[in-house]
Motif scaffolding. Sequence first.
Motif, short mmCIF file in Angstrom:
data_model
loop_
_atom_site.label_atom_id
_atom_site.label_comp_id
_atom_site.label_asym_id
_atom_site.label_seq_id
_atom_site.Cartn_x
_atom_site.Cartn_y
_atom_site.Cartn_z
N UNK A 191 -65.47 -4.87 11.08
CA UNK A 191 -66.22 -4.71 12.32
C UNK A 191 -67.36 -3.71 12.15
N UNK A 192 -67.09 -2.59 11.51
CA UNK A 192 -68.11 -1.57 11.31
C UNK A 192 -69.21 -2.06 10.37
N UNK A 193 -68.81 -2.78 9.32
CA UNK A 193 -69.79 -3.29 8.36
C UNK A 193 -70.72 -4.31 9.00
N UNK A 194 -70.17 -5.17 9.82
CA UNK A 194 -70.99 -6.17 10.51
C UNK A 194 -71.95 -5.48 11.48
N UNK A 195 -71.43 -4.49 12.19
CA UNK A 195 -72.26 -3.75 13.16
C UNK A 195 -73.44 -3.08 12.48
N UNK A 196 -73.21 -2.58 11.27
CA UNK A 196 -74.27 -1.88 10.52
C UNK A 196 -75.03 -2.81 9.58
N UNK A 197 -74.70 -4.09 9.63
CA UNK A 197 -75.33 -5.12 8.78
C UNK A 197 -75.08 -4.86 7.30
N UNK A 198 -73.93 -4.26 7.01
CA UNK A 198 -73.52 -4.03 5.63
C UNK A 198 -72.43 -5.04 5.21
N UNK A 199 -72.55 -6.25 5.74
CA UNK A 199 -71.51 -7.26 5.54
C UNK A 199 -71.25 -7.56 4.06
N UNK A 200 -72.26 -7.43 3.20
CA UNK A 200 -72.09 -7.74 1.78
C UNK A 200 -71.06 -6.84 1.12
N UNK A 201 -70.85 -5.65 1.68
CA UNK A 201 -69.91 -4.71 1.08
C UNK A 201 -68.45 -5.07 1.36
N UNK A 202 -68.22 -5.91 2.36
CA UNK A 202 -66.84 -6.19 2.75
C UNK A 202 -66.43 -7.64 2.54
N UNK A 203 -67.37 -8.50 2.11
CA UNK A 203 -67.07 -9.91 1.93
C UNK A 203 -67.06 -10.30 0.46
N UNK A 204 -66.19 -11.21 0.12
CA UNK A 204 -66.07 -11.67 -1.26
C UNK A 204 -67.05 -12.80 -1.54
N UNK A 205 -67.76 -12.71 -2.65
CA UNK A 205 -68.60 -13.80 -3.13
C UNK A 205 -67.72 -14.70 -3.99
N UNK A 206 -67.31 -15.83 -3.40
CA UNK A 206 -66.29 -16.68 -4.02
C UNK A 206 -66.97 -17.77 -4.84
N UNK A 207 -66.75 -17.86 -6.15
CA UNK A 207 -67.47 -18.81 -7.00
C UNK A 207 -67.07 -20.27 -6.74
N UNK A 208 -68.06 -21.14 -6.67
CA UNK A 208 -67.82 -22.58 -6.51
C UNK A 208 -68.81 -23.35 -7.37
N UNK A 209 -68.43 -24.59 -7.70
CA UNK A 209 -69.28 -25.47 -8.50
C UNK A 209 -69.17 -26.88 -7.94
N UNK A 210 -70.04 -27.76 -8.43
CA UNK A 210 -69.97 -29.15 -8.01
C UNK A 210 -68.61 -29.75 -8.31
N UNK A 211 -68.12 -30.59 -7.39
CA UNK A 211 -66.82 -31.26 -7.47
C UNK A 211 -65.63 -30.35 -7.15
#
Length: 301
Positions: A134-154
């Motif tokens: 909630x605090x990260x979203x409020x401060x627009x620091x969402x990248x610090x709390x969300x996982x970048x989950x790898x995906x590929x075609x298929x």
Amino acid sequence: MYILEPISKERIWGTPRLHQYQGDEGIAKIGSVYSASGITEIDCLVRNTDATLNRLIQQDPQKFGLLPGEVYPLIISFTACDENLSIQVHPTDDYSQSHEGMPYGKSEAWYFIEPPEAGWIYAEQLASDKQMIAEAVKKKNYKKVLKEYPVAGNDLIYIPSGTIHALTKGSLVYEIQQSTDITYRFYDYDRIDSNGKERELHVDAALETLIFDQQVEKKTFELDQTVSQREFTLQHLEVSGEVKNPASIASMLTVLSGELILAENVCRAGQSLLLMPGEEAILPGKAECVLATPNPYWRYS
């Protein structure tokens, strides 16, 4: 067997790439082409009839393997984006029943026809508690709390309800979801809608329904593979002639590429055909398809 007419929906993050999936040529930024949907807000017409999918089912639900009052429990769409989607979460069964008056929540899955440009989507979180999100979203620091989950075609990504997630720029997916089309937005990049206002956020509801330690599931989904989840079963197949629905509930056959012919009607990429329980049919042509079968677990829980 019935052929459904797709419905295109314009979205601020949409793309003309969906024109190749029966998207409305008059819409430049299509976010989703709804290939099969029978909810009030998005109800596909049944070709060669004056009925929509929901109207057809409500005339005789048992014929489709449904109970009186049930809508068709799956929504199938082709969804694509030229910008990131909002960071969001969908309601769980419990939250949907207690707050939205719906029989179940909204779990979904994405089959990546075209992967995102960055090679990842947002899914799951790195934060240690909800307040940090909630605090990260409020401060627009969402990248610090969300996982970048790898995906590929298929890849096939299953996202159980209550999981934080977002498609990212460049993605084009076959999407299957439960027929509870409710989204709670955490963050939307301060985008402005057609009325010049920032799009609505639903942070409190999103946090309430978020299951904090929940994870997505990634699987391959090559031809001839079948994947079963609590809410639906998906079969990736090539149809060239005979097709059969062995289930006791109506299933959706959706064309990814190629074409099939049913009684002189040509069905191309982006279209879905509703197979009745136990139905067998001969479909001239050749097409890569997904056969989606609902699993009506909510009746027994």
